[in-house]
Design an enzyme around this catalytic site. Structure first.
Site, PDB file in Angstrom:
ATOM      1  N   LYS A 166     -14.141  20.891  73.553  1.00 20.38           N
ATOM      2  CA  LYS A 166     -14.967  19.747  73.127  1.00 20.38           C
ATOM      3  C   LYS A 166     -15.897  19.313  74.260  1.00 20.38           C
ATOM      4  O   LYS A 166     -17.070  19.021  74.046  1.00 20.38           O
ATOM      5  CB  LYS A 166     -14.077  18.582  72.689  1.00 20.38           C
ATOM      6  CG  LYS A 166     -13.354  18.825  71.395  1.00 20.38           C
ATOM      7  CD  LYS A 166     -14.317  18.817  70.222  1.00 20.38           C
ATOM      8  CE  LYS A 166     -13.679  19.193  68.923  1.00 20.38           C
ATOM      9  NZ  LYS A 166     -14.632  19.344  67.832  1.00 20.38           N
ATOM     10  N   LYS A 176      -9.107  25.901  57.183  1.00 21.89           N
ATOM     11  CA  LYS A 176      -8.214  24.776  56.910  1.00 21.89           C
ATOM     12  C   LYS A 176      -8.740  23.930  55.748  1.00 21.89           C
ATOM     13  O   LYS A 176      -7.963  23.367  54.993  1.00 21.89           O
ATOM     14  CB  LYS A 176      -8.050  23.917  58.165  1.00 21.89           C
ATOM     15  CG  LYS A 176      -7.117  22.763  57.927  1.00 21.89           C
ATOM     16  CD  LYS A 176      -6.364  22.273  59.110  1.00 21.89           C
ATOM     17  CE  LYS A 176      -5.483  21.112  58.696  1.00 21.89           C
ATOM     18  NZ  LYS A 176      -5.270  20.171  59.773  1.00 21.89           N
ATOM     19  N   GLY A 177     -10.045  23.836  55.630  1.00 23.70           N
ATOM     20  CA  GLY A 177     -10.648  23.022  54.580  1.00 23.70           C
ATOM     21  C   GLY A 177     -10.421  23.612  53.205  1.00 23.70           C
ATOM     22  O   GLY A 177     -10.000  24.770  53.053  1.00 23.70           O
ATOM     23  N   ASP A 235     -18.267  31.495  58.741  1.00 29.74           N
ATOM     24  CA  ASP A 235     -17.738  31.054  60.027  1.00 29.74           C
ATOM     25  C   ASP A 235     -18.934  30.707  60.927  1.00 29.74           C
ATOM     26  O   ASP A 235     -19.983  31.349  60.831  1.00 29.74           O
ATOM     27  CB  ASP A 235     -16.923  32.194  60.667  1.00 29.74           C
ATOM     28  CG  ASP A 235     -16.064  31.696  61.802  1.00 29.74           C
ATOM     29  OD1 ASP A 235     -14.833  31.659  61.635  1.00 29.74           O
ATOM     30  OD2 ASP A 235     -16.623  31.319  62.854  1.00 29.74           O
ATOM     31  N   PHE A 241     -18.873  19.038  62.389  1.00 33.39           N
ATOM     32  CA  PHE A 241     -17.431  18.747  62.430  1.00 33.39           C
ATOM     33  C   PHE A 241     -16.595  20.009  62.646  1.00 33.39           C
ATOM     34  O   PHE A 241     -15.450  19.909  63.072  1.00 33.39           O
ATOM     35  CB  PHE A 241     -16.963  18.172  61.075  1.00 33.39           C
ATOM     36  CG  PHE A 241     -17.516  16.824  60.707  1.00 33.39           C
ATOM     37  CD1 PHE A 241     -17.033  15.676  61.318  1.00 33.39           C
ATOM     38  CD2 PHE A 241     -18.491  16.690  59.732  1.00 33.39           C
ATOM     39  CE1 PHE A 241     -17.518  14.417  60.967  1.00 33.39           C
ATOM     40  CE2 PHE A 241     -18.987  15.445  59.370  1.00 33.39           C
ATOM     41  CZ  PHE A 241     -18.505  14.313  59.988  1.00 33.39           C
ATOM     42  N   ALA A 242     -17.137  21.177  62.279  1.00 36.44           N
ATOM     43  CA  ALA A 242     -16.291  22.377  62.225  1.00 36.44           C
ATOM     44  C   ALA A 242     -15.694  22.716  63.584  1.00 36.44           C
ATOM     45  O   ALA A 242     -16.417  22.882  64.565  1.00 36.44           O
ATOM     46  CB  ALA A 242     -17.108  23.566  61.709  1.00 36.44           C
ATOM     47  N   ALA A 243     -14.389  22.790  63.625  1.00 37.07           N
ATOM     48  CA  ALA A 243     -13.691  23.202  64.856  1.00 37.07           C
ATOM     49  C   ALA A 243     -12.220  23.399  64.527  1.00 37.07           C
ATOM     50  O   ALA A 243     -11.708  22.834  63.565  1.00 37.07           O
ATOM     51  CB  ALA A 243     -13.833  22.130  65.932  1.00 37.07           C
ATOM     52  N   TYR A 285      -8.115  22.826  73.817  1.00 36.81           N
ATOM     53  CA  TYR A 285      -8.895  22.172  72.748  1.00 36.81           C
ATOM     54  C   TYR A 285      -9.852  21.131  73.350  1.00 36.81           C
ATOM     55  O   TYR A 285     -11.052  21.126  73.065  1.00 36.81           O
ATOM     56  CB  TYR A 285      -7.936  21.514  71.743  1.00 36.81           C
ATOM     57  CG  TYR A 285      -8.595  20.491  70.853  1.00 36.81           C
ATOM     58  CD1 TYR A 285      -9.478  20.883  69.851  1.00 36.81           C
ATOM     59  CD2 TYR A 285      -8.348  19.118  71.024  1.00 36.81           C
ATOM     60  CE1 TYR A 285     -10.097  19.935  69.040  1.00 36.81           C
ATOM     61  CE2 TYR A 285      -8.961  18.175  70.216  1.00 36.81           C
ATOM     62  CZ  TYR A 285      -9.836  18.587  69.232  1.00 36.81           C
ATOM     63  OH  TYR A 285     -10.456  17.647  68.445  1.00 36.81           O
ATOM     64  N   SER A 311     -13.927  14.287  71.021  1.00 36.88           N
ATOM     65  CA  SER A 311     -12.559  13.785  70.901  1.00 36.88           C
ATOM     66  C   SER A 311     -12.139  13.051  72.171  1.00 36.88           C
ATOM     67  O   SER A 311     -12.618  13.355  73.274  1.00 36.88           O
ATOM     68  CB  SER A 311     -11.637  14.991  70.698  1.00 36.88           C
ATOM     69  OG  SER A 311     -10.308  14.639  70.914  1.00 36.88           O
TER      70      SER A 311
HETATM   71  N1  LIG Z   1      -8.735  14.101  62.852  1.00 34.16           N
HETATM   72  C1  LIG Z   1      -8.753  13.556  64.054  1.00 34.16           C
HETATM   73  O1  LIG Z   1      -7.940  12.667  64.377  1.00 34.16           O
HETATM   74  C2  LIG Z   1      -9.786  14.003  65.072  1.00 34.16           C
HETATM   75  C3  LIG Z   1      -9.794  13.378  66.337  1.00 34.16           C
HETATM   76  C4  LIG Z   1     -10.747  13.786  67.264  1.00 34.16           C
HETATM   77  C5  LIG Z   1     -11.686  14.750  66.938  1.00 34.16           C
HETATM   78  N2  LIG Z   1     -11.646  15.347  65.725  1.00 34.16           N
HETATM   79  C6  LIG Z   1     -12.649  16.390  65.424  1.00 34.16           C
HETATM   80  O2  LIG Z   1     -13.280  16.080  64.199  1.00 34.16           O
HETATM   81  C7  LIG Z   1     -13.672  17.277  63.531  1.00 34.16           C
HETATM   82  C8  LIG Z   1     -13.163  17.249  62.102  1.00 34.16           C
HETATM   83  O3  LIG Z   1     -11.748  17.090  62.143  1.00 34.16           O
HETATM   84  P1  LIG Z   1     -10.852  17.034  60.828  1.00 34.16           P
HETATM   85  O4  LIG Z   1      -9.710  16.150  61.122  1.00 34.16           O
HETATM   86  O5  LIG Z   1     -11.685  16.793  59.635  1.00 34.16           O
HETATM   87  O6  LIG Z   1     -10.307  18.546  60.840  1.00 34.16           O
HETATM   88  P2  LIG Z   1     -10.156  19.590  59.654  1.00 34.16           P
HETATM   89  O7  LIG Z   1      -9.397  20.739  60.214  1.00 34.16           O
HETATM   90  O8  LIG Z   1      -9.654  18.942  58.414  1.00 34.16           O
HETATM   91  O9  LIG Z   1     -11.683  20.028  59.413  1.00 34.16           O
HETATM   92  C9  LIG Z   1     -12.344  21.003  60.173  1.00 34.16           C
HETATM   93  C10 LIG Z   1     -13.064  21.917  59.181  1.00 34.16           C
HETATM   94  O10 LIG Z   1     -13.792  22.906  59.919  1.00 34.16           O
HETATM   95  C11 LIG Z   1     -13.543  24.195  59.342  1.00 34.16           C
HETATM   96  N3  LIG Z   1     -13.708  25.147  60.458  1.00 34.16           N
HETATM   97  C12 LIG Z   1     -12.947  25.259  61.585  1.00 34.16           C
HETATM   98  N4  LIG Z   1     -13.444  26.211  62.395  1.00 34.16           N
HETATM   99  C13 LIG Z   1     -14.550  26.715  61.762  1.00 34.16           C
HETATM  100  C14 LIG Z   1     -15.493  27.722  62.091  1.00 34.16           C
HETATM  101  N5  LIG Z   1     -15.396  28.436  63.221  1.00 34.16           N
HETATM  102  N6  LIG Z   1     -16.493  27.974  61.218  1.00 34.16           N
HETATM  103  C15 LIG Z   1     -16.603  27.289  60.054  1.00 34.16           C
HETATM  104  N7  LIG Z   1     -15.737  26.323  59.693  1.00 34.16           N
HETATM  105  C16 LIG Z   1     -14.721  26.036  60.536  1.00 34.16           C
HETATM  106  C17 LIG Z   1     -12.155  24.121  58.735  1.00 34.16           C
HETATM  107  O11 LIG Z   1     -11.947  25.008  57.661  1.00 34.16           O
HETATM  108  C18 LIG Z   1     -12.102  22.659  58.268  1.00 34.16           C
HETATM  109  O12 LIG Z   1     -12.560  22.532  56.939  1.00 34.16           O
HETATM  110  C19 LIG Z   1     -13.121  18.437  64.379  1.00 34.16           C
HETATM  111  O13 LIG Z   1     -14.170  18.912  65.187  1.00 34.16           O
HETATM  112  C20 LIG Z   1     -12.049  17.768  65.221  1.00 34.16           C
HETATM  113  O14 LIG Z   1     -11.878  18.435  66.443  1.00 34.16           O
HETATM  114  C21 LIG Z   1     -10.722  14.996  64.778  1.00 34.16           C
END
Ligand SMILES: NC(=O)c1ccc[n+]([C@@H]2O[C@H](COP(=O)([O-])OP(=O)(O)OC[C@H]3O[C@@H](n4cnc5c(N)ncnc54)[C@H](O)[C@@H]3O)[C@@H](O)[C@H]2O)c1
Length: 313
Positions: free
Chosen positions: A142, A36-37, A52, A72-74, A138, A115
């Protein structure tokens, strides 16, 4: 200065964290699978690995002397997690793989992105002592990661802080535009820039001041600051990150029209399953343990997000 491994550093929050860490003098290593990034969101001063989390991460730890990890990755789309549990299981297996490399290379600190989804259908003002009972896969991933991290803390002496975010919004200066808008903030922005016709507000018959759901929106810049503080704090455990202020969906739509000076068309739709009427973080623990305070208001978040969308479209 210390070297921080940022997983998911090409995402919405991670890319702001990378930029902030660098400007605070840290060296930064990023691992992201770019599912996604976007690579262009990662500051060029950071060392980047397209991997990954379930892959062999040895070279990341062998080629860099990592002092701490911000994880952060998820995958984070709630609905998708209920259709494709296999994909979302890698949130757990990837975290275990990461922790195992940390053990091997004697890395003693992790800050984990958790989260509010771990609380499930709890409602009102939620403190860290509220029951955890995720109502989607999800949220379960977490909560499992939190528990595994806590055990690795006990067994290997790894320091950890799991930060439970509420609704993250705003723009951290990177002009981020969500490529796959599922949350109310980016949806409103897509309407404003003409990518979507109108906002559908799910339910207006909740027991709230105007019948629509109330949520706690936290600015991404404020949120990232809490991670930097958590790196240095001598505390292991979970901490909520929110503002302790609730804003209804209808208020968010109205305030956006007011702040941007452009009417946001919307209509009411049916309730969505599993949406609690009110979700607000008690942030007392964050204030106390991290000495952190959110500074940006929802109106600031509306302005900064709109600026980002306007420039990207
Ligand atoms: N945005 C929100 O409101 C929110 C709320 C609660 C928790 N979170 C948590 O915060 C973190 C960051 O969220 P975000 O909004 O920046 O999301 P996002 O999807 O923009 O960023 C997540 C990044 O992780 C990478 N990724 C996903 N799975 C991966 C894997 N298996 N290996 C390597 N890279 C991987 C994706 O490519 C992406 O760049 C996540 O863990 C999310 O669950 C976000």
């Amino acid at each position: 200065m210390a070297t921080i491994l940022v997983t998911g550093g090409a995402g919405f929050i991670g890319s702001v964290a990378v930029k902030t860490l660098l400007s605070n003098g840290y060296s930064v290593v990023v691992v992201d699978n770019l599912s996604k990034g976007k690579k262009d969101l990662v500051d060029s001063k950071a060392k980047f690995y397209e991997l990954d989390l379930v892959d062999d991460l040895s070279k990341v730890f062998e080629e860099n002397k990592i002092d701490a990890v911000i994880h952060f990755a998820a995958y984070k789309a709630v609905e998708e997690s209920m259709e494709n549990a296999v994909k979302y299981s890698s949130n757990i297996t990837g975290t275990i793989n990461l922790l195992n490399r940390m053990v091997e290379h004697n890395v003693k600190k992790i800050i984990f992105s958790s989260s509010a989804a771990v609380y499930g259908e709890e409602k009102g003002v939620i403190s860290e002592d509220n029951e955890t009972n995720p109502c989607n896969y999800y949220g379960f991933t977490k909560l499992e990661c939190e528990k595994i991290i806590e055990w690795y803390g006990k067994v290997y002496g790894i320091g950890y802080v799991s930060l439970r975010y509420f609704n993250v919004a705003g723009d951290g200066g990177l002009k981020y535009m969500d490529p796959d808008a599922k949350n109310i903030f980016p949806i409103i922005m897509e309407v404003l820039v003409g990518k979507r016709e109108k906002v559908v507000v799910f339910g207006n018959d909740y027991d709230t001041r105007d019948g629509t759901c109330i949520r706690d929106y936290i600015d991404v810049t404020d949120l990232v600051k809490a991670h930097i503080l958590a790196l240095d704090v001598d505390y292991n455990g979970v901490i909520n990150l929110g503002t302790s202020k609730g804003v209804s969906v209808k208020e968010l739509v109205d305030w956006t029209s007011e702040v941007i000076g452009k009417q946001v068309p919307f209509e009411y739709g049916d309730r969505r399953a599993g949406d609690p009427p009110t979700l607000i973080a008690s942030n007392e623990k964050a204030l106390k343990v991290l000495n952190w305070k959110p500074e940006r208001s929802v109106k600031d978040m509306i302005k900064s997000t709109y600026d980002a969308y306007k420039q990207r479209v």
